[in-house]
Design an enzyme around this catalytic site. Structure first.
Site, short mmCIF file in Angstrom:
data_model
loop_
_atom_site.label_atom_id
_atom_site.label_comp_id
_atom_site.label_asym_id
_atom_site.label_seq_id
_atom_site.Cartn_x
_atom_site.Cartn_y
_atom_site.Cartn_z
N LYS A 53 0.95 -1.29 0.01
CA LYS A 53 0.11 0.03 0.03
C LYS A 53 0.94 1.17 -0.03
CE LYS A 53 -0.33 -0.24 5.15
NZ LYS A 53 -1.10 -0.66 6.14
N ARG A 152 -10.66 -0.26 14.91
CA ARG A 152 -10.29 0.31 13.81
C ARG A 152 -11.32 -0.01 12.71
NH1 ARG A 152 -4.60 1.00 10.83
NH2 ARG A 152 -4.86 -1.02 10.33
N TYR A 271 15.88 30.43 7.37
CA TYR A 271 14.55 30.97 7.64
C TYR A 271 14.72 31.00 9.44
CZ TYR A 271 12.41 30.41 3.46
OH TYR A 271 11.80 30.67 2.02
N MET A 319 11.99 24.26 2.23
CA MET A 319 11.12 23.31 1.23
C MET A 319 11.97 22.57 0.18
SD MET A 319 8.00 24.01 -1.20
CE MET A 319 6.98 24.83 -0.13
C1 PLP Z 1 -0.34 -1.68 7.09
C2 PLP Z 1 -0.92 -2.83 7.44
C3 PLP Z 1 0.07 -4.18 7.43
C4 PLP Z 1 1.31 -4.02 7.19
O1 PLP Z 1 1.66 -3.43 8.38
P1 PLP Z 1 3.42 -3.51 8.69
O2 PLP Z 1 3.67 -2.95 10.24
O3 PLP Z 1 4.01 -2.39 7.76
O4 PLP Z 1 4.10 -4.72 8.56
C5 PLP Z 1 -0.71 -5.20 7.70
N1 PLP Z 1 -1.92 -5.41 7.81
C6 PLP Z 1 -2.78 -4.31 7.84
C7 PLP Z 1 -4.17 -4.67 8.08
C8 PLP Z 1 -2.29 -3.04 7.69
O5 PLP Z 1 -3.05 -1.94 7.67
#
Ligand code: PLP
Length: 373
Positions: A53, A152, A271, A319
C-alpha cells in the site's frame, strides 16, 4: 457505472535525472527480496504476503511487487481500490491482490471484474459482496476482518452470529485481524487480541487465518497462523521497539551540494535565523528539503554524511534545501551527501524528528532521481 472512471491505472512513472533534481533515492530491490526470504524463514509454516500500500511505502509498488512476485510472493495487500487497479495488470492472474479497505459502495462489480479481493470490514460490505455474488451466480473470494481490540476495522464479536448465513455465501479465503501494540511484545493487548481472535474464529466457518504484520511475526509462531502481512519489515524498518534490527536496509537518499560558502563567526543561517555560527565556518547548501520528505522537524537535528564525515544540519530545513556545516571537510559543489543511508537509517531519522520510520518512507515523495538496484 462509468467504466472509464475505473480504467486500469498506470503506475510507471517518470523520475527525473539526477542533474534535473536535488538528489537521488536508491531503492535496493535485492535487499527487499532478501528481507522477504528472511521473514519466510522466520515463519516457515505461513505464507508471507507483501503489503505494498501507499506505493510500497513510497518505494514504488510496481517495482517492489513485480520483484517479489518473481521471488515467489503470491499475495499482495494494498489499502485502496485505486492502488489495486494500478497494480493488477503487472501481476499474474493467479496472484492475489487484496484491498484492505474493501470495496466502497458501488465498486463491488469492478473488484470482481478485474479480480481484486476485498477485505470485508463491515456488515454493509459483507451484504453488498454477497448481493453481487447472487447476481453473478458464483461465490466470490473475500477476506474477513475481525475487530479483536484495535477498534479500527472489522466485524465486532456481537455481529458474528447474525452474519453467519451471509458468510456461507462467500469464498472465505482468510480471516484476519490486526494488532494494535505489536511493536511491544510484552504489551498485554497482544495476548488479549490473540485470545479474542481465537474465540471469534471458532464461531466462524473454518478458514485460514492471519494476525501478524511485520512486528507480530517476531513474537513467534503463535502469532503467525497461516499468512503473515509484512510491510515495514520488507522495507527494512525495525520490527520491535528498542531491539536490534535484524532486517537489511533498503534505501539510500543522497542530496546534491549546490553551494559552498565561507562565513564569519556570528552569521545567522536560514529561515528564522535559528542557528548562528560560533566560529568561522564553511557551509554547504544541499538541494533536499521537506518537500522531498526530509522533514522540517529535522531542523538543527543530526547530520548529513560525506563518506564517514558527519556534517551537522544547521538552521531550519527549507522546502527545497537545507544547510550543513562542512567546516574542515573536502566537500565540493556537485558532491552528493548521504541524508538517509548506512549512517542514518529511516528509523534514526524518525527518532530525530519525533515520528516513526513508516512516516519517513511514505513521505519521501517523487521529486528526486530514482535508481532501482
Ligand atoms: C499496513 C498494514 C499491514 C502492514 O503493516 P506493517 O507494520 O508495515 O508490517 C498489515 N496489515 C494491515 C491490516 C495493515 O493495515
Amino acid at each position: 457505472m462509468d467504466g472509464s472512471v475505473y480504467r486500469m491505472g498506470e503506475i510507471s512513472r517518470h523520475f527525473p535525472a539526477l542533474a534535473e533534481t536535488g538528489g537521488r533515492l536508491v531503492v535496493d530491490l535485492g535487499a527487499i527480496t532478501r528481507n522477504w526470504h528472511r521473514l519466510q524463514r522466520l515463519a516457515p509454516q505461513a505464507e508471507v504476503a507483501a503489503v505494498v500500500k501507499a506505493d510500497a511505502y513510497g518505494l514504488g509498488a510496481e517495482s517492489v511487487a513485480t520483484r517479489l512476485q518473481d521471488a515467489g510472493c503470491r499475495s499482495f495487500f494494498v489499502a485502496h481500490l485505486c492502488e489495486a487497479l494500478a497494480l493488477r495488470r503487472h501481476l499474474a492472474p493467479d496472484t492475489r491482490l487484496i484491498v484492505l479497505h474493501g470495496a466502497a459502495a458501488g465498486t463491488e462489480a469492478v473488484c470482481a471484474e478485474v479480480g481484486v479481493i476485498p477485505v470485508l470490514n463491515t456488515p454493509t460490505q459483507l451484504a453488498a459482496w454477497t448481493r453481487l455474488a447472487r447476481d453473478l451466480g458464483r461465490k466470490l473470494p473475500a477476506l474477513l476482518q475481525l475487530d479483536t481490540g484495535m477498534t479500527r476495522f472489522g466485524l465486532a464479536e456481537a455481529d458474528l452470529s447474525s452474519l453467519l448465513p451471509l458468510l456461507s455465501e462467500v469464498d472465505l479465503q482468510l480471516v484476519m485481524s490486526h494488532l494494535a501494540c505489536a511493536d511491544t511484545p510484552e504489551h498485554p493487548a497482544n495476548a488479549a487480541q490473540l485470545a479474542n481472535f481465537t474465540r471469534m474464529r471458532a464461531q466462524l466457518p473454518p478458514a485460514p487465518a492471519s494476525l501478524a504484520a511485520s512486528s507480530g511475526i517476531f513474537h513467534g509462531p503463535h502469532m503467525q497462523f497461516d499468512l503473515v502481512r509484512p510491510g515495514a519489515a520488507l522495507y527494512g524498518l525495525a520490527p520491535l521497539a528498542g531491539q536490534p534490527n535484524p532486517l537489511e536496509p533498503t534505501i539510500r537518499l543522497d542530496g546534491v551540494v549546490m553551494q559552498l560558502r565561507d562565513v564569519q563567526a556570528g552569521t545567522a543561517l536560514g529561515y528564522g535565523h535559528t542557528a548562528i555560527t560560533k566560529q568561522p565556518s564553511r557551509l554547504a547548501t544541499i538541494a533536499i528539503g521537506y518537500a522531498d520528505g526530509f522533514r522540517r522537524a529535522l531542523s538543527n537535528q543530526g547530520c548529513v554524511w560525506h563518506g564517514d564525515t558527519a556534517l551537522p544540519i544547521v538552521g531550519r530545513i527549507s522546502m527545497d534545501s537545507l544547510i550543513a556545516d562542512a567546516t574542515n571537510t573536502s566537500l565540493a559543489e556537485g558532491d552528493l551527501v548521504e541524508l538517509i543511508g548506512p549512517h542514518r537509517t529511516p528509523d534514526d531519522v524518525a527518532r530525530d524528528s519525533d515520528t516513526i520510520g513508516y512516516e519517513i518512507l511514505t513521505g519521501l515523495g517523487t521529486r528526486c532521481a530514482r535508481q532501482y538496484i
